[in-house]
Design a protein around this motif. Structure first.
Motif, PDB file in Angstrom:
ATOM      1  N   ARG A 185       0.915  -1.269  -0.058  1.00  0.00           N
ATOM      2  CA  ARG A 185       0.041   0.094   0.034  1.00  0.00           C
ATOM      3  C   ARG A 185       0.986   1.250   0.004  1.00  0.00           C
ATOM      4  O   ARG A 185       0.671   2.178  -0.715  1.00  0.00           O
ATOM      5  CB  ARG A 185      -0.823   0.036   1.228  1.00  0.00           C
ATOM      6  CG  ARG A 185      -2.028  -0.894   1.206  1.00  0.00           C
ATOM      7  CD  ARG A 185      -2.882  -1.313   2.583  1.00  0.00           C
ATOM      8  NE  ARG A 185      -3.511   0.081   2.894  1.00  0.00           N
ATOM      9  CZ  ARG A 185      -4.054   0.249   3.924  1.00  0.00           C
ATOM     10  NH1 ARG A 185      -3.919  -0.712   4.862  1.00  0.00           N
ATOM     11  NH2 ARG A 185      -4.731   1.292   3.953  1.00  0.00           N
ATOM     12  N   ARG A 186       1.976   1.255   0.777  1.00  0.00           N
ATOM     13  CA  ARG A 186       2.926   2.509   0.645  1.00  0.00           C
ATOM     14  C   ARG A 186       3.416   2.662  -0.622  1.00  0.00           C
ATOM     15  O   ARG A 186       3.732   3.714  -1.136  1.00  0.00           O
ATOM     16  CB  ARG A 186       3.964   2.297   1.847  1.00  0.00           C
ATOM     17  CG  ARG A 186       3.559   2.205   3.402  1.00  0.00           C
ATOM     18  CD  ARG A 186       4.834   2.389   4.391  1.00  0.00           C
ATOM     19  NE  ARG A 186       5.397   1.235   4.341  1.00  0.00           N
ATOM     20  CZ  ARG A 186       6.198   0.956   5.240  1.00  0.00           C
ATOM     21  NH1 ARG A 186       6.386   1.645   6.138  1.00  0.00           N
ATOM     22  NH2 ARG A 186       6.898  -0.344   5.024  1.00  0.00           N
ATOM     23  N   GLN A 209       0.486   9.932   2.322  1.00  0.00           N
ATOM     24  CA  GLN A 209      -0.417   8.804   2.550  1.00  0.00           C
ATOM     25  C   GLN A 209       0.727   7.746   3.091  1.00  0.00           C
ATOM     26  O   GLN A 209       0.417   6.844   4.053  1.00  0.00           O
ATOM     27  CB  GLN A 209      -1.107   8.433   1.412  1.00  0.00           C
ATOM     28  CG  GLN A 209      -1.879   7.153   1.661  1.00  0.00           C
ATOM     29  CD  GLN A 209      -3.019   6.624   0.684  1.00  0.00           C
ATOM     30  OE1 GLN A 209      -2.934   7.263  -0.469  1.00  0.00           O
ATOM     31  NE2 GLN A 209      -3.718   5.511   0.750  1.00  0.00           N
ATOM     32  N   ALA A 210       1.896   7.653   2.329  1.00  0.00           N
ATOM     33  CA  ALA A 210       2.603   6.382   2.843  1.00  0.00           C
ATOM     34  C   ALA A 210       3.144   6.614   4.123  1.00  0.00           C
ATOM     35  O   ALA A 210       3.539   5.578   4.906  1.00  0.00           O
ATOM     36  CB  ALA A 210       3.886   6.321   1.793  1.00  0.00           C
ATOM     37  N   ASN A 211       3.496   8.042   4.572  1.00  0.00           N
ATOM     38  CA  ASN A 211       3.778   8.388   5.857  1.00  0.00           C
ATOM     39  C   ASN A 211       2.855   7.908   7.082  1.00  0.00           C
ATOM     40  O   ASN A 211       3.245   7.523   7.986  1.00  0.00           O
ATOM     41  CB  ASN A 211       4.197   9.714   6.072  1.00  0.00           C
ATOM     42  CG  ASN A 211       5.722  10.201   5.149  1.00  0.00           C
ATOM     43  OD1 ASN A 211       6.617   9.209   5.065  1.00  0.00           O
ATOM     44  ND2 ASN A 211       5.840  11.485   5.125  1.00  0.00           N
ATOM     45  N   ALA A 212       1.625   8.156   6.546  1.00  0.00           N
ATOM     46  CA  ALA A 212       0.547   8.039   7.415  1.00  0.00           C
ATOM     47  C   ALA A 212       0.517   6.402   7.715  1.00  0.00           C
ATOM     48  O   ALA A 212       0.162   6.047   8.802  1.00  0.00           O
ATOM     49  CB  ALA A 212      -0.966   8.543   7.062  1.00  0.00           C
ATOM     50  N   GLY A 270       1.018   7.921  -2.328  1.00  0.00           N
ATOM     51  CA  GLY A 270       1.872   9.211  -2.110  1.00  0.00           C
ATOM     52  C   GLY A 270       2.617   9.500  -1.132  1.00  0.00           C
ATOM     53  O   GLY A 270       2.476   8.718  -0.099  1.00  0.00           O
ATOM     54  N   GLU A 271       3.419  10.372  -0.930  1.00  0.00           N
ATOM     55  CA  GLU A 271       4.431  10.340   0.241  1.00  0.00           C
ATOM     56  C   GLU A 271       3.738  10.619   1.530  1.00  0.00           C
ATOM     57  O   GLU A 271       4.001  10.193   2.644  1.00  0.00           O
ATOM     58  CB  GLU A 271       5.345  11.622   0.249  1.00  0.00           C
ATOM     59  CG  GLU A 271       6.490  11.760   1.089  1.00  0.00           C
ATOM     60  CD  GLU A 271       7.342  12.799   0.958  1.00  0.00           C
ATOM     61  OE1 GLU A 271       8.431  13.097   1.829  1.00  0.00           O
ATOM     62  OE2 GLU A 271       7.441  13.563  -0.029  1.00  0.00           O
ATOM     63  N   GLN A 314       6.489  18.952  12.154  1.00  0.00           N
ATOM     64  CA  GLN A 314       5.695  18.712  10.763  1.00  0.00           C
ATOM     65  C   GLN A 314       4.954  17.395  10.836  1.00  0.00           C
ATOM     66  O   GLN A 314       5.453  16.507  10.207  1.00  0.00           O
ATOM     67  CB  GLN A 314       6.810  19.066   9.485  1.00  0.00           C
ATOM     68  CG  GLN A 314       7.288  20.452   9.821  1.00  0.00           C
ATOM     69  CD  GLN A 314       8.299  20.522   8.314  1.00  0.00           C
ATOM     70  OE1 GLN A 314       8.182  20.127   7.469  1.00  0.00           O
ATOM     71  NE2 GLN A 314       9.488  20.868   8.689  1.00  0.00           N
ATOM     72  N   PRO A 315       3.561  17.242  11.301  1.00  0.00           N
ATOM     73  CA  PRO A 315       2.832  15.865  11.197  1.00  0.00           C
ATOM     74  C   PRO A 315       2.826  15.152   9.970  1.00  0.00           C
ATOM     75  O   PRO A 315       2.914  14.061   9.886  1.00  0.00           O
ATOM     76  CB  PRO A 315       1.588  16.243  11.506  1.00  0.00           C
ATOM     77  CG  PRO A 315       1.964  17.773  12.300  1.00  0.00           C
ATOM     78  CD  PRO A 315       2.852  18.513  11.510  1.00  0.00           C
ATOM     79  N   HIS A 316       2.958  16.188   8.663  1.00  0.00           N
ATOM     80  CA  HIS A 316       2.916  15.169   7.454  1.00  0.00           C
ATOM     81  C   HIS A 316       4.255  14.396   7.218  1.00  0.00           C
ATOM     82  O   HIS A 316       4.122  13.660   6.287  1.00  0.00           O
ATOM     83  CB  HIS A 316       2.673  16.213   6.443  1.00  0.00           C
ATOM     84  CG  HIS A 316       3.593  17.210   6.081  1.00  0.00           C
ATOM     85  ND1 HIS A 316       3.962  18.228   6.627  1.00  0.00           N
ATOM     86  CD2 HIS A 316       4.719  17.059   5.056  1.00  0.00           C
ATOM     87  CE1 HIS A 316       4.831  19.005   6.102  1.00  0.00           C
ATOM     88  NE2 HIS A 316       5.342  18.222   5.119  1.00  0.00           N
ATOM     89  N   THR A 317       5.266  14.950   8.127  1.00  0.00           N
ATOM     90  CA  THR A 317       6.678  14.020   7.811  1.00  0.00           C
ATOM     91  C   THR A 317       6.805  12.992   8.871  1.00  0.00           C
ATOM     92  O   THR A 317       7.693  12.347   8.764  1.00  0.00           O
ATOM     93  CB  THR A 317       7.603  15.010   7.980  1.00  0.00           C
ATOM     94  OG1 THR A 317       7.810  15.702   9.358  1.00  0.00           O
ATOM     95  CG2 THR A 317       7.622  16.319   7.026  1.00  0.00           C
TER      96      THR A 317
END
Length: 280
Positions: A180-181, A188-191, A185-186, A244-247
């Motif tokens: 799935r990762r 979503q993959a991080n999440a 995208g980056e 930076q939560p998205h990272t």
């Protein structure tokens, strides 16, 4: 953690003493490991802090492990044995399956894995390609002296966390999430990675609940403190950055400690489904 007299695991691959380590930019090995640990847990490029030098340049010489390294290796072997015993009971009792334990590779400085080179820059990690966990025992000193996660159970939590990734691999969770990762995208993959790591924290708590007879007073607090000290938000602040939560790739300090506590309180694998959780 009361491990004196406990057996060590046979699933140890000892690569210590093969090649050398050194200092970089006057930091010393402990300081270098601290910088690299921050880079590993946050995804921050720490190359400028190391002044372009490789602190783990590998030579052809071999050396005997230091007394501190030998003590850390024996500790890791005994902790690994407790994970084998715990999961060998949990798998049939809770999942109706048989547990196949991983091999723990101990190295000093640098080694190779099918997932790439392993060094202080990568930190402890699990490689699903060979079903082995990799650990430079010097990371224990980094955890305690540089990151402030003191105590033997903080170090045990690190091992249990990597074993938990093997548990995820055994259950088919890890390959599914990796697929799935790769398609995401980056962000979503991080999440997805955060959910995977928090589940490993929870599974570490499940292990802790099954070795409770070996725990000393304060051990669980040591693990919770370690979880907080390696939260993405804490490490990014420590590196001088605004979180930076998205990272994020491992979860916040609060999330990591709370999911470990969840697993510890329940002792049930079913309560570690972070992928179905609406609140992380």
């Amino acid at each position: 953690m009361r491990l004196r007299g406990r057996r060590g695991s046979r699933n140890i691959e000892d690569r210590r003493g093969r090649g050398g380590g050194g200092a970089a930019g006057g930091l010393g090995v402990a300081g270098v490991l601290a910088v690299l640990a921050i880079g590993y847990f946050t995804g921050i490029d720490v190359t400028p802090l190391l002044q372009g030098q490789d602190p783990f340049a590998q030579g052809g010489e071999t050396r005997a492990p230091t007394p501190e390294e030998e003590e850390a290796a024996q500790f890791a072997s005994r902790v690994l044995a407790t994970t084998e015993e715990a999961w060998a009971q949990i798998f049939p009792d809770q999942l109706g399956l048989e547990y196949d334990p991983p091999v723990l590779v101990l190295f000093s400085g640098r080694t190779q894995s099918p997932c790439g080179g392993a060094s202080g820059a990568t930190g402890p990690f699990y490689c699903p390609a060979d079903g082995k966990a990799y650990l430079d025992t010097a990371f224990f000193a980094t955890l305690s002296r540089q990151l402030g996660a003191k105590g033997d159970f903080a170090a045990a939590y690190v091992i249990a966390h990597e074993v938990a990734h093997h548990v995820q691999d055994e259950l088919g969770i890890l390959p599914e999430v990796n697929a799935r990762r790769q398609a995401a995208g980056e962000r979503q993959a991080n999440a997805l990675t955060v959910r995977l790591e928090l589940q490993a924290d929870c599974l570490s708590g499940v292990w802790a609940s099954h070795v409770e007879s070996l725990l000393d007073p304060g051990d669980i607090d040591e693990a919770l403190n370690a979880a907080r000290r390696i939260g993405d938000d804490y490490l990014q602040k420590r590196a001088g950055r605004t979180p930076q939560p998205h990272t994020f790739t491992h979860g916040t300090s609060e999330q990591r400690s709370r999911w470990f506590a969840t697993g510890y309180r329940s002792g049930a694998v079913r309560d570690c489904d972070t992928f179905a959780a609406t609140r992380l």
